[in-house]
Scaffold this motif. Structure first.
Motif, PDB file in Angstrom:
ATOM      1  N   ILE A 130       8.075  67.099  54.027  1.00 23.39           N
ATOM      2  CA  ILE A 130       7.841  66.041  55.010  1.00 23.39           C
ATOM      3  C   ILE A 130       6.777  65.081  54.498  1.00 23.39           C
ATOM      4  CG2 ILE A 130       7.143  65.544  57.379  1.00 23.39           C
ATOM      5  CD1 ILE A 130       8.146  68.354  58.124  1.00 23.39           C
ATOM      6  N   SER A 131       5.701  65.643  53.935  1.00 20.64           N
ATOM      7  CA  SER A 131       4.640  64.806  53.375  1.00 20.64           C
ATOM      8  C   SER A 131       5.164  63.981  52.202  1.00 20.64           C
ATOM      9  CB  SER A 131       3.474  65.691  52.927  1.00 20.64           C
ATOM     10  OG  SER A 131       2.431  64.912  52.398  1.00 20.64           O
ATOM     11  N   LEU A 132       6.010  64.593  51.389  1.00 25.29           N
ATOM     12  CA  LEU A 132       6.634  63.871  50.273  1.00 25.29           C
ATOM     13  C   LEU A 132       7.384  62.642  50.763  1.00 25.29           C
ATOM     14  CD1 LEU A 132       7.853  63.513  47.384  1.00 25.29           C
ATOM     15  CD2 LEU A 132       9.606  65.166  48.080  1.00 25.29           C
ATOM     16  N   GLN A 133       8.165  62.799  51.821  1.00 22.83           N
ATOM     17  CA  GLN A 133       8.924  61.651  52.334  1.00 22.83           C
ATOM     18  C   GLN A 133       7.995  60.553  52.817  1.00 22.83           C
ATOM     19  OE1 GLN A 133      11.796  60.848  51.810  1.00 22.83           O
ATOM     20  NE2 GLN A 133      13.023  60.183  53.553  1.00 22.83           N
ATOM     21  N   ASN A 134       6.869  60.918  53.419  1.00 21.76           N
ATOM     22  CA  ASN A 134       5.903  59.895  53.819  1.00 21.76           C
ATOM     23  C   ASN A 134       5.366  59.136  52.615  1.00 21.76           C
ATOM     24  OD1 ASN A 134       6.213  60.750  56.460  1.00 21.76           O
ATOM     25  ND2 ASN A 134       4.032  61.015  56.848  1.00 21.76           N
ATOM     26  N   PRO A 139      10.695  61.456  42.837  1.00 24.05           N
ATOM     27  CA  PRO A 139      10.317  62.872  42.852  1.00 24.05           C
ATOM     28  C   PRO A 139      10.719  63.532  41.536  1.00 24.05           C
ATOM     29  CG  PRO A 139      11.521  62.255  44.849  1.00 24.05           C
ATOM     30  CD  PRO A 139      11.678  61.129  43.877  1.00 24.05           C
ATOM     31  N   LEU A 140       9.863  64.430  41.038  1.00 27.76           N
ATOM     32  CA  LEU A 140      10.073  65.039  39.724  1.00 27.76           C
ATOM     33  C   LEU A 140      10.138  66.556  39.865  1.00 27.76           C
ATOM     34  CD1 LEU A 140       7.363  62.883  37.909  1.00 27.76           C
ATOM     35  CD2 LEU A 140       9.828  62.442  37.929  1.00 27.76           C
ATOM     36  N   GLY A 141      11.323  67.047  40.102  1.00 26.38           N
ATOM     37  CA  GLY A 141      11.492  68.487  40.251  1.00 26.38           C
ATOM     38  C   GLY A 141      11.408  69.238  38.935  1.00 26.38           C
ATOM     39  N   SER A 142      11.844  68.613  37.841  1.00 30.90           N
ATOM     40  CA  SER A 142      11.884  69.300  36.546  1.00 30.90           C
ATOM     41  C   SER A 142      10.499  69.673  36.042  1.00 30.90           C
ATOM     42  CB  SER A 142      12.577  68.410  35.504  1.00 30.90           C
ATOM     43  OG  SER A 142      13.908  68.144  35.869  1.00 30.90           O
ATOM     44  N   LEU A 143       9.486  68.965  36.492  1.00 28.39           N
ATOM     45  CA  LEU A 143       8.128  69.215  36.031  1.00 28.39           C
ATOM     46  C   LEU A 143       7.464  70.385  36.758  1.00 28.39           C
ATOM     47  CD1 LEU A 143       5.775  68.276  34.239  1.00 28.39           C
ATOM     48  CD2 LEU A 143       5.236  66.552  35.981  1.00 28.39           C
ATOM     49  N   VAL A 144       8.026  70.785  37.893  1.00 26.01           N
ATOM     50  CA  VAL A 144       7.403  71.827  38.719  1.00 26.01           C
ATOM     51  C   VAL A 144       7.285  73.142  37.961  1.00 26.01           C
ATOM     52  CG1 VAL A 144       7.687  73.244  40.784  1.00 26.01           C
ATOM     53  CG2 VAL A 144       8.090  70.779  40.906  1.00 26.01           C
ATOM     54  N   THR A 145       8.404  73.616  37.408  1.00 24.45           N
ATOM     55  CA  THR A 145       8.401  74.902  36.702  1.00 24.45           C
ATOM     56  C   THR A 145       7.430  74.887  35.530  1.00 24.45           C
ATOM     57  OG1 THR A 145      10.707  75.284  37.326  1.00 24.45           O
ATOM     58  CG2 THR A 145       9.842  76.587  35.512  1.00 24.45           C
ATOM     59  N   ALA A 146       7.404  73.784  34.797  1.00 18.65           N
ATOM     60  CA  ALA A 146       6.526  73.688  33.631  1.00 18.65           C
ATOM     61  C   ALA A 146       5.065  73.822  34.018  1.00 18.65           C
ATOM     62  CB  ALA A 146       6.769  72.366  32.907  1.00 18.65           C
ATOM     63  N   LEU A 147       4.645  73.140  35.069  1.00 19.58           N
ATOM     64  CA  LEU A 147       3.237  73.171  35.464  1.00 19.58           C
ATOM     65  C   LEU A 147       2.818  74.517  36.046  1.00 19.58           C
ATOM     66  CD1 LEU A 147       2.559  69.627  36.971  1.00 19.58           C
ATOM     67  CD2 LEU A 147       1.929  70.519  34.728  1.00 19.58           C
ATOM     68  N   ILE A 162       5.838  69.899  44.106  1.00 15.54           N
ATOM     69  CA  ILE A 162       6.613  68.712  43.732  1.00 15.54           C
ATOM     70  C   ILE A 162       5.665  67.734  43.046  1.00 15.54           C
ATOM     71  CG2 ILE A 162       6.240  67.459  45.892  1.00 15.54           C
ATOM     72  CD1 ILE A 162       9.489  67.543  43.748  1.00 15.54           C
ATOM     73  N   ASN A 163       6.231  66.861  42.239  1.00 14.20           N
ATOM     74  CA  ASN A 163       5.484  65.797  41.577  1.00 14.20           C
ATOM     75  C   ASN A 163       6.197  64.478  41.848  1.00 14.20           C
ATOM     76  OD1 ASN A 163       3.729  67.702  39.728  1.00 14.20           O
ATOM     77  ND2 ASN A 163       5.850  68.362  39.483  1.00 14.20           N
ATOM     78  N   ILE A 164       5.442  63.391  41.835  1.00 13.20           N
ATOM     79  CA  ILE A 164       6.027  62.083  42.138  1.00 13.20           C
ATOM     80  C   ILE A 164       5.511  61.049  41.157  1.00 13.20           C
ATOM     81  CG2 ILE A 164       6.423  60.328  43.915  1.00 13.20           C
ATOM     82  CD1 ILE A 164       4.846  63.451  45.136  1.00 13.20           C
ATOM     83  N   ALA A 165       6.413  60.350  40.491  1.00 13.05           N
ATOM     84  CA  ALA A 165       6.046  59.182  39.694  1.00 13.05           C
ATOM     85  C   ALA A 165       5.804  58.015  40.644  1.00 13.05           C
ATOM     86  CB  ALA A 165       7.159  58.839  38.709  1.00 13.05           C
ATOM     87  N   LEU A 166       4.773  57.208  40.346  1.00 14.81           N
ATOM     88  CA  LEU A 166       4.411  56.092  41.229  1.00 14.81           C
ATOM     89  C   LEU A 166       3.997  54.889  40.392  1.00 14.81           C
ATOM     90  CD1 LEU A 166       3.644  54.919  44.074  1.00 14.81           C
ATOM     91  CD2 LEU A 166       1.371  55.930  43.703  1.00 14.81           C
ATOM     92  N   GLY A 167       4.535  53.731  40.734  1.00 12.60           N
ATOM     93  CA  GLY A 167       4.154  52.515  40.032  1.00 12.60           C
ATOM     94  C   GLY A 167       4.971  51.330  40.509  1.00 12.60           C
ATOM     95  N   TYR A 168       4.814  50.221  39.800  1.00 12.73           N
ATOM     96  CA  TYR A 168       5.598  49.026  40.126  1.00 12.73           C
ATOM     97  C   TYR A 168       6.971  49.131  39.476  1.00 12.73           C
ATOM     98  CZ  TYR A 168       1.673  46.554  42.223  1.00 12.73           C
ATOM     99  OH  TYR A 168       0.639  46.173  43.058  1.00 12.73           O
ATOM    100  N   PRO A 169       8.036  48.972  40.259  1.00 12.66           N
ATOM    101  CA  PRO A 169       9.380  49.161  39.705  1.00 12.66           C
ATOM    102  C   PRO A 169       9.775  48.066  38.725  1.00 12.66           C
ATOM    103  CG  PRO A 169       9.507  48.371  41.964  1.00 12.66           C
ATOM    104  CD  PRO A 169       8.052  48.661  41.691  1.00 12.66           C
ATOM    105  N   ALA A 170      10.471  48.464  37.674  1.00  8.66           N
ATOM    106  CA  ALA A 170      11.054  47.529  36.711  1.00  8.66           C
ATOM    107  C   ALA A 170      12.569  47.570  36.799  1.00  8.66           C
ATOM    108  CB  ALA A 170      10.590  47.861  35.297  1.00  8.66           C
ATOM    109  N   GLU A 171      13.078  48.063  37.911  1.00  6.53           N
ATOM    110  CA  GLU A 171      14.512  48.085  38.177  1.00  6.53           C
ATOM    111  C   GLU A 171      14.715  48.099  39.677  1.00  6.53           C
ATOM    112  OE1 GLU A 171      16.434  51.618  36.827  1.00  6.53           O
ATOM    113  OE2 GLU A 171      15.111  52.966  37.943  1.00  6.53           O
TER     114      GLU A 171
END
Length: 216
Positions: free
Chosen positions: A143-147, A161-169, A191-200
């Motif tokens: 729920i917090s992720l969606q916010n 959202p970056l699910g593939s990074l969860v197991t590694a960390l 969970i992990n989340i990439a954040l920035g200004y979109p280029a697409e």
């Protein structure tokens, strides 16, 4: 495996239209329509500019994150916003170490390509850890992720959202990363989340309305 040796860092709590891109829209109607428009137009972004997210934007997004509802108001999360380039590079390398020799799915399958970034070269990475002893922590974190995703979109920022990074960390050999981020004992990365200004500005993939059934 090389251990992380970093110190002195601080953790601070218009796009071209191509054939594969959706037109950029700006809604100026009622608050209700704006909220619905925000939910329906948000996309996962996998290309980012170099522009960094501001402290004011992070404050807004994090306030939205911690105002998410949680069972019994336990708030079973710990959130870290990472902008330090050395830490980002180290986390990416830890993922590459984890992925070596494996068949990954989605964008993570490209990990052998030169210059690969598990967080798509976003200048900010959000790591959300959850209380392992709390049975509703995963749901609450979702729920917090969606916010986070929706508030970032409202600020014209992109997320993924970056699910593939969860197991590694969460691997024992990467425990030093979690200690560096001051993740408490008894917590694991959820969970992990990439954040920035979109280029697409990607189009929405197909949605399956037949998965919804109304029973009266």
């Amino acid at each position: 495996m090389k251990k992380l040796l970093l110190s002195g860092f601080t953790l601070v709590s218009l796009l071209s239209c191509k054939d594969n891109e959706a037109p950029k829209t700006y809604y100026t109607g009622s608050a209700t329509r704006a909220i619905l428009d925000n939910m329906l137009t948000r996309r996962s972004i996998r290309k980012y500019t170099d522009q960094q997210v501001s402290q004011e934007q992070i404050d807004t997004i994090m306030k939205s994150a911690i105002f998410a509802p949680s069972a019994l108001n336990k708030q079973p999360w710990e959130i870290r916003v990472i902008q330090n380039p050395k830490i980002l590079a180290e986390i990416n390398q830890r993922f590459l170490n984890f992925a070596e020799g494996k068949e990954m799915q989605g964008s993570a399958a490209k990990y052998k390509e030169p210059g690969f970034s598990i967080f798509h070269h976003a200048p900010t990475l959000i790591v959300m850890a959850i209380d392992k002893s709390n049975p509703t922590a995963k749901l609450d974190a979702g729920i917090s992720l969606q916010n986070i995703l929706l508030s970032a979109h409202a600020l014209n920022l992109g997320t993924c959202p970056l699910g593939s990074l969860v197991t590694a960390l969460n691997l024992p050999e990467n425990e030093d990363i979690l200690k560096l981020l001051n993740i408490p004992e008894g917590y694991e990365v959820g969970i992990n989340i990439a954040l920035g200004y979109p280029a697409e500005n990607p189009k929405a993939p197909i949605r399956y309305s037949e998965k919804v059934k109304i029973i009266k």
